[in-house]
Design an enzyme around this catalytic site. Structure first.
Site, PDB file in Angstrom:
ATOM      1  CB  ALA A 107      38.777  15.284 -10.610  1.00 31.04           C
ATOM      2  CG  HIS A 148      40.324   8.310  -8.486  1.00 29.00           C
ATOM      3  ND1 HIS A 148      39.544   9.248  -8.433  1.00 29.00           N
ATOM      4  CD2 HIS A 148      40.503   8.048  -9.703  1.00 29.00           C
ATOM      5  CE1 HIS A 148      39.204   9.436  -9.884  1.00 29.00           C
ATOM      6  NE2 HIS A 148      39.881   8.656 -10.657  1.00 29.00           N
TER       7      HIS A 148
HETATM    8  P1  AMP Z   1      40.041   8.182 -14.144  1.00 33.77           P
HETATM    9  O1  AMP Z   1      40.807   9.292 -13.241  1.00 33.77           O
HETATM   10  O2  AMP Z   1      38.808   8.438 -14.329  1.00 33.77           O
HETATM   11  O3  AMP Z   1      40.823   8.138 -15.596  1.00 33.77           O
HETATM   12  O4  AMP Z   1      40.299   6.814 -13.349  1.00 33.77           O
HETATM   13  C1  AMP Z   1      41.374   6.208 -13.071  1.00 33.77           C
HETATM   14  C2  AMP Z   1      41.312   4.969 -12.324  1.00 33.77           C
HETATM   15  O5  AMP Z   1      40.497   4.957 -11.300  1.00 33.77           O
HETATM   16  C3  AMP Z   1      40.790   3.803 -13.539  1.00 33.77           C
HETATM   17  O6  AMP Z   1      41.398   2.666 -13.231  1.00 33.77           O
HETATM   18  C4  AMP Z   1      39.372   3.755 -13.273  1.00 33.77           C
HETATM   19  O7  AMP Z   1      39.019   2.452 -13.675  1.00 33.77           O
HETATM   20  C5  AMP Z   1      39.437   3.885 -11.796  1.00 33.77           C
HETATM   21  N1  AMP Z   1      38.141   4.467 -11.071  1.00 33.77           N
HETATM   22  C6  AMP Z   1      37.614   5.502 -11.398  1.00 33.77           C
HETATM   23  N2  AMP Z   1      36.025   5.411 -10.892  1.00 33.77           N
HETATM   24  C7  AMP Z   1      36.219   4.281 -10.197  1.00 33.77           C
HETATM   25  C8  AMP Z   1      35.270   3.785  -9.159  1.00 33.77           C
HETATM   26  N3  AMP Z   1      34.192   4.424  -9.018  1.00 33.77           N
HETATM   27  N4  AMP Z   1      35.440   2.524  -8.720  1.00 33.77           N
HETATM   28  C9  AMP Z   1      36.869   1.989  -9.034  1.00 33.77           C
HETATM   29  N5  AMP Z   1      37.821   2.389  -9.628  1.00 33.77           N
HETATM   30  C10 AMP Z   1      37.428   3.622 -10.309  1.00 33.77           C
END
Ligand code: AMP
Length: 293
Positions: free
Chosen positions: A35, A40
């Site tokens: 998503a 990301h």
């Molecule tokens: P997730 O899909 O939420 O597990 O996130 C995957 C990676 O994306 C993780 O390392 C999160 O810290 C990073 N991430 C999610 N949202 C953000 C954002 N707004 N800014 C920077 N990195 C993000």
């Protein structure tokens, strides 16, 4: 634009990555739950600078969701993700099934102590064990030179750095600053759950952090005063607060209200707006928190 290869099996993934390495290429991994949003995609941009072959993993990891959390609801859109990653020039996507990652005989848990005791660890029992277990497994599957994570999940990043060092895993961990949208809202896949009024109320988290950062830059160093500014903003807008913690940005050790910060101070928040749990953080004295129009 190039079409990334999509891998769903271990053998084909290993074979492709071995080929990259035997040609002298460095593999960089970006673990995600899909998503995908601009946050990301900025990890992807950092990955492209860090090595030769960028692999994004897309896996909604059941082990990091507790009972009653949003595992079933969590948005899934592999086709949309693939299109976004193609535009950003990603080389490969690994999108395994739950059965592939956790076959019935699976018995191992990777757990980091202490750093996982507070903040999200205290409110989501078992969450970080799920995170470290899946990340260790992804490192084992992909043997990357570098792995990229967001500072949005600040505690997660600290826990993964610790795990990598403690287990002597030969992976460089890179943290990327939080990417924010309109009004300063930290981008998150879970923002898709927010209604219009909730999205407005969600801005209180970044507003609180900005207020604290402004006070910090004016010289305020009392942890209680800085934390209080964040509490003021979030308390009036959120339906429930899990925590608003002032902590040492390296050790994550919490500061009491009487403590005085040195040159940096982490403030981390988890709060519920409607049925959505949001997290945000800032390292005062380090992170820039400019208002986005
Ligand atoms: P997730 O899909 O939420 O597990 O996130 C995957 C990676 O994306 C993780 O390392 C999160 O810290 C990073 N991430 C999610 N949202 C953000 C954002 N707004 N800014 C920077 N990195 C993000």
């Amino acid at each position: 634009m190039k079409n990334p290869s999509v891998f769903t099996e271990k053998a084909e993934l290993r074979q492709a990555l071995d080929q990259v390495r035997s040609a002298g290429g460095e593999v960089v991994v970006v673990p995600t739950m899909g998503a995908l949003h601009e946050g990301h995609l900025q990890l992807v941009d950092a990955a492209k600078k860090a090595g030769d072959y960028v692999l994004v993993t897309v896996f909604v990891n059941p082990k990091q969701f507790g009972p009653g959390e949003d595992f079933d609801l969590y948005p899934r859109d592999l086709e949309g993700d693939r299109a976004k990653l193609a535009q950003r020039g990603v080389d490969g996507i690994f999108a395994p099934s739950v059965a592939l990652m956790y076959p019935p005989e699976f018995r191992t848990t990777v757990a980091v102590s202490d750093l996982t005791a507070g903040m999200c660890g205290a409110h989501r029992p078992g969450h970080f064990d799920g995170v470290t277990t899946v990340v260790a497994k992804l490192f084992g599957l992909t043997s990357p030179c570098t792995a990229i994570f967001g500072r949005k999940d600040y505690q997660q990043l600290a826990v993964i750095r610790r795990m990598t060092e403690d287990l002597c895993l030969p992976v460089k961990i890179v943290g990327v600053p939080t990417v924010r949208g309109a009004g300063g809202l930290a981008l998150s896949s879970r923002n898709a759950y927010l209604g219009k009024d909730e999205r407005q109320r969600a801005l209180s988290l970044s507003r609180g952090l900005r207020a604290a950062a402004a006070a910090f830059s004016r010289g305020e160093r009392r942890a209680g005063a800085l934390r209080g500014l964040v509490v003021e903003h979030v308390e009036s807008a959120a339906d429930r607060i899990d925590y608003i913690t002032a902590a040492d940005s390296s050790t994550l050790a919490p500061l009491s209200d009487e403590d005085v910060a040195a040159d940096r101070l982490l403030i981390a928040i988890a709060a519920h707006i409607g049925k959505t749990r949001l997290i945000d953080n800032a390292v005062l004295g380090e992170d820039l928190l400019e208002e986005t129009p």
